[in-house]
Design a protein around this motif. Structure first.
Motif, PDB file in Angstrom:
ATOM      1  N   GLN A  61     -18.665 -27.732  12.734  1.00 43.11           N
ATOM      2  CA  GLN A  61     -17.825 -28.498  11.808  1.00 43.11           C
ATOM      3  C   GLN A  61     -17.578 -27.728  10.514  1.00 43.11           C
ATOM      4  N   VAL A  62     -18.597 -27.003  10.044  1.00 42.16           N
ATOM      5  CA  VAL A  62     -18.435 -26.168   8.851  1.00 42.16           C
ATOM      6  C   VAL A  62     -17.319 -25.152   9.076  1.00 42.16           C
ATOM      7  N   LYS A  63     -17.383 -24.458  10.186  1.00 43.58           N
ATOM      8  CA  LYS A  63     -16.375 -23.432  10.483  1.00 43.58           C
ATOM      9  C   LYS A  63     -14.973 -24.038  10.564  1.00 43.58           C
ATOM     10  N   THR A  64     -14.854 -25.147  11.287  1.00 40.31           N
ATOM     11  CA  THR A  64     -13.554 -25.787  11.446  1.00 40.31           C
ATOM     12  C   THR A  64     -12.995 -26.280  10.114  1.00 40.31           C
ATOM     13  N   SER A  65     -13.827 -26.954   9.342  1.00 38.49           N
ATOM     14  CA  SER A  65     -13.375 -27.546   8.081  1.00 38.49           C
ATOM     15  C   SER A  65     -13.053 -26.475   7.046  1.00 38.49           C
ATOM     16  N   PHE A  66     -13.910 -25.484   6.923  1.00 38.44           N
ATOM     17  CA  PHE A  66     -13.669 -24.443   5.921  1.00 38.44           C
ATOM     18  C   PHE A  66     -12.421 -23.646   6.261  1.00 38.44           C
ATOM     19  N   GLU A  67     -12.302 -23.225   7.505  1.00 36.11           N
ATOM     20  CA  GLU A  67     -11.120 -22.436   7.890  1.00 36.11           C
ATOM     21  C   GLU A  67      -9.848 -23.262   7.778  1.00 36.11           C
ATOM     22  N   GLY A  68      -9.961 -24.578   7.987  1.00 35.56           N
ATOM     23  CA  GLY A  68      -8.781 -25.424   7.861  1.00 35.56           C
ATOM     24  C   GLY A  68      -8.232 -25.464   6.446  1.00 35.56           C
ATOM     25  N   SER A  69      -9.146 -25.413   5.465  1.00 33.43           N
ATOM     26  CA  SER A  69      -8.702 -25.450   4.062  1.00 33.43           C
ATOM     27  C   SER A  69      -8.601 -24.054   3.441  1.00 33.43           C
ATOM     28  N   HIS A  70      -9.024 -23.026   4.183  1.00 31.62           N
ATOM     29  CA  HIS A  70      -8.956 -21.641   3.705  1.00 31.62           C
ATOM     30  C   HIS A  70      -8.366 -20.766   4.819  1.00 31.62           C
ATOM     31  N   PRO A  71      -7.069 -20.910   5.107  1.00 34.18           N
ATOM     32  CA  PRO A  71      -6.457 -20.173   6.234  1.00 34.18           C
ATOM     33  C   PRO A  71      -6.513 -18.657   6.074  1.00 34.18           C
ATOM     34  N   ASP A  72      -6.821 -18.186   4.874  1.00 30.54           N
ATOM     35  CA  ASP A  72      -6.900 -16.748   4.650  1.00 30.54           C
ATOM     36  C   ASP A  72      -8.286 -16.179   4.937  1.00 30.54           C
ATOM     37  N   ILE A  73      -9.227 -17.046   5.358  1.00 32.50           N
ATOM     38  CA  ILE A  73     -10.591 -16.592   5.627  1.00 32.50           C
ATOM     39  C   ILE A  73     -11.040 -17.129   6.988  1.00 32.50           C
ATOM     40  N   LYS A  74     -11.575 -16.255   7.819  1.00 29.67           N
ATOM     41  CA  LYS A  74     -12.160 -16.634   9.100  1.00 29.67           C
ATOM     42  C   LYS A  74     -13.670 -16.376   9.045  1.00 29.67           C
ATOM     43  N   LEU A  75     -14.433 -17.312   9.582  1.00 33.69           N
ATOM     44  CA  LEU A  75     -15.885 -17.179   9.598  1.00 33.69           C
ATOM     45  C   LEU A  75     -16.354 -16.636  10.939  1.00 33.69           C
ATOM     46  N   GLU A  76     -17.168 -15.620  10.887  1.00 35.51           N
ATOM     47  CA  GLU A  76     -17.816 -15.076  12.085  1.00 35.51           C
ATOM     48  C   GLU A  76     -19.317 -15.323  11.928  1.00 35.51           C
ATOM     49  N   MET A  77     -19.821 -16.316  12.653  1.00 42.11           N
ATOM     50  CA  MET A  77     -21.192 -16.757  12.467  1.00 42.11           C
ATOM     51  C   MET A  77     -22.147 -16.000  13.385  1.00 42.11           C
ATOM     52  N   GLN A  78     -23.213 -15.473  12.815  1.00 42.57           N
ATOM     53  CA  GLN A  78     -24.302 -14.911  13.606  1.00 42.57           C
ATOM     54  C   GLN A  78     -25.510 -15.813  13.430  1.00 42.57           C
ATOM     55  N   SER A  79     -25.856 -16.539  14.477  1.00 46.88           N
ATOM     56  CA  SER A  79     -26.977 -17.471  14.410  1.00 46.88           C
ATOM     57  C   SER A  79     -28.213 -16.850  15.061  1.00 46.88           C
ATOM     58  N   VAL A  80     -29.338 -16.930  14.349  1.00 47.60           N
ATOM     59  CA  VAL A  80     -30.597 -16.346  14.801  1.00 47.60           C
ATOM     60  C   VAL A  80     -31.667 -17.428  14.746  1.00 47.60           C
ATOM     61  N   PRO A  81     -32.522 -17.567  15.777  1.00 45.97           N
ATOM     62  CA  PRO A  81     -33.624 -18.530  15.677  1.00 45.97           C
ATOM     63  C   PRO A  81     -34.459 -18.272  14.430  1.00 45.97           C
ATOM     64  N   PHE A  82     -34.913 -19.356  13.790  1.00 43.13           N
ATOM     65  CA  PHE A  82     -35.599 -19.216  12.506  1.00 43.13           C
ATOM     66  C   PHE A  82     -36.793 -18.269  12.584  1.00 43.13           C
ATOM     67  N   ASP A  83     -37.585 -18.360  13.668  1.00 43.61           N
ATOM     68  CA  ASP A  83     -38.780 -17.535  13.735  1.00 43.61           C
ATOM     69  C   ASP A  83     -38.465 -16.055  13.963  1.00 43.61           C
ATOM     70  N   LYS A  84     -37.216 -15.747  14.346  1.00 39.31           N
ATOM     71  CA  LYS A  84     -36.801 -14.356  14.532  1.00 39.31           C
ATOM     72  C   LYS A  84     -35.955 -13.842  13.371  1.00 39.31           C
ATOM     73  N   TYR A  85     -35.661 -14.718  12.435  1.00 39.53           N
ATOM     74  CA  TYR A  85     -34.703 -14.385  11.374  1.00 39.53           C
ATOM     75  C   TYR A  85     -35.104 -13.147  10.569  1.00 39.53           C
ATOM     76  N   PRO A  86     -36.365 -13.041  10.096  1.00 37.82           N
ATOM     77  CA  PRO A  86     -36.731 -11.857   9.317  1.00 37.82           C
ATOM     78  C   PRO A  86     -36.557 -10.551  10.096  1.00 37.82           C
ATOM     79  N   GLU A  87     -36.801 -10.599  11.414  1.00 37.44           N
ATOM     80  CA  GLU A  87     -36.666  -9.399  12.229  1.00 37.44           C
ATOM     81  C   GLU A  87     -35.217  -8.924  12.282  1.00 37.44           C
ATOM     82  N   VAL A  88     -34.289  -9.863  12.273  1.00 42.55           N
ATOM     83  CA  VAL A  88     -32.864  -9.516  12.321  1.00 42.55           C
ATOM     84  C   VAL A  88     -32.349  -9.160  10.936  1.00 42.55           C
ATOM     85  N   GLN A  89     -32.754  -9.924   9.932  1.00 43.12           N
ATOM     86  CA  GLN A  89     -32.246  -9.690   8.585  1.00 43.12           C
ATOM     87  C   GLN A  89     -32.775  -8.396   7.980  1.00 43.12           C
TER      88      GLN A  89
END
Length: 418
Positions: free
Chosen positions: A37-65
């Motif tokens: 919903q965040v992606k849909t709503s934000f892009e709907g009101s900001h057509p000049d910006i597209k969101l590319e989400m990278q989702s990581v499980p919380f317990d693995k987050y530090p390893e990826v970040q």
């Protein structure tokens, strides 16, 4: 210079043709549907910006970040928990400067995004949720154990007696997972409130309170009691709290679970699993009811989203995190994330009517500092590892305190007095 580019809107993204693609690193607090919903709503009101989400499980987050921060490349916007987890990584983020007050003008609080929990100091991003820990309980399990489900234990002695009754009835008392850093963020502050004043908690933040101080040794001792007295599931040292520990509670196999009010497994998930009529919420039992903070709620902002130093799309990143702080996202957070919004303009009619949610509103009305987010990365790791070792009989509480002190002395953030 990076900060100047962000604050003046002169980022490299302005020169690009077509929509800007903004890469966002997150562990999806609130769940996948909320972020859809965040992606849909934000892009709907900001057509000049597209969101590319990278989702990581919380317990693995530090390893990826971690590699992104080391290489100074990757996402344009990243999440970190408010407090020292964020401050430890502050070199990765563009300071918001004077923009912070403007972006967060409708938020109840945002100090967890600022050094020293002080909004007059440097702030590195924007939160949009309120977070903290409560003790959930299963009324059916308490009833089966001969306990009053409408009067959960209010003191440590009452909690111990309840645990013994629950064990005799064949259930686990407290669902717990000790693998990972959740003990630092969730359980530690609920014990610490019985021994520390707010000045002590700020001293902990500054690295000026020794882990060999009798107050902190007492905190570790009470944490140890939970497992050494058999109040938790026997496999606690080898499992995570999410999802494993929470699953024990959701299956109806435990009387209590100490977890959070927003984001991942919270009141809504437990209510769906157990039935809203069987789910109770209370404070953790007071060890010393006379302690100044014993009746308070350990509150803190949730995940903080900041713009990375290396991003070439800083202006787009600023627009996105500003939107996250706004009313539209606050209402998405309530509707789809079922969490506690920070934006004070959210339509109150949208708030859930669940008894558990309403009880949480009572509890959060008297907040105090959250001791868990005062811990640096080395301290949080040592807290989790030490509790595992104490539970397994491999470590004494005094040796645990020694390890915590060593972790404090290894903390780069606290060495710098931040």
């Amino acid at each position: 210079m990076a900060a100047a580019a962000l604050l003046t809107g002169c980022g490299d993204d302005d020169a690009a043709d077509g929509p800007v693609t903004l890469k966002v690193l997150t562990w999806e607090p609130g769940g996948a549907e909320y972020w859809k919903q965040v992606k849909t709503s934000f892009e709907g009101s900001h057509p000049d910006i597209k969101l590319e989400m990278q989702s990581v499980p919380f317990d693995k987050y530090p390893e990826v970040q971690g590699p992104y921060i080391t290489s100074q490349s990757g996402p344009d916007v990243m999440a970190n928990n408010a407090g020292l987890e964020l401050f430890d990584r502050r070199g990765a983020y563009v300071p918001l400067g004077d923009k912070a007050a403007e972006i967060t003008k409708d938020l109840v609080t945002y100090s967890g995004a600022c050094e020293g929990f002080d909004t007059s100091k440097t702030c590195y991003g924007v939160p949009f949720s309120y977070q903290g820990n409560v003790l959930y309980y299963n009324k059916a399990v308490l009833t089966a154990a001969g306990l009053n489900p409408e009067q959960p234990p209010a003191t440590w002695d009452e909690f111990g007696a309840a645990c013994e009754a629950v064990k005799k009835a064949g259930k686990t008392c407290l669902a717990l997972g000790l693998s990972g850093t959740f003990p630092a963020y969730w359980d530690f502050p609920e014990i610490a409130r019985n021994y520390l004043t707010e000045d002590d908690i700020r001293a902990l933040l500054a690295g000026k309170l020794s882990w060999k101080d009798p107050k902190l040794v007492s905190v570790l001792g009470k944490l140890a009691e939970i497992t050494t007295k058999g109040w938790a599931n026997k496999n606690a040292p080898s499992i995570t709290m999410l999802p494993d520990g929470a699953d024990i509670f959701q299956r109806g196999d435990a009387a209590f679970a100490g977890t959070i009010i927003s984001d991942a497994v919270n009141w809504e998930a437990f209510g769906k699993a157990l039935g809203d009529d069987k789910l109770g919420v209370t404070r953790w039992p007071a060890i010393d009811p006379a302690a100044p903070l014993a009746g308070k709620f350990s509150g803190i902002e949730g995940a903080v989203y900041g713009v990375t130093q290396w991003s070439e799309k800083k202006q787009a990143g600023l627009e996105f995190i500003s939107w996250l702080a706004g009313k539209e996202n606050g209402e998405l957070w309530v509707k789809y994330g079922k969490g506690q919004p920070l934006n004070r303009t959210v339509d109150k009619a949208l708030l859930p009517s669940s008894p558990a949610f309403l009880k949480i509103q009572e509890l959060v009305a008297q907040p105090t500092l959250h001791a868990g987010v005062m811990l640096s990365g080395p301290e949080a790791d040592a807290l989790a590892r030490g509790w595992q070792q104490v539970t397994l009989g491999q470590l004494t509480v005094d040796k645990w305190a020694d390890q915590m002190q060593q972790a404090l002395e290894r903390s780069p953030t606290k060495k710098q007095g931040k």
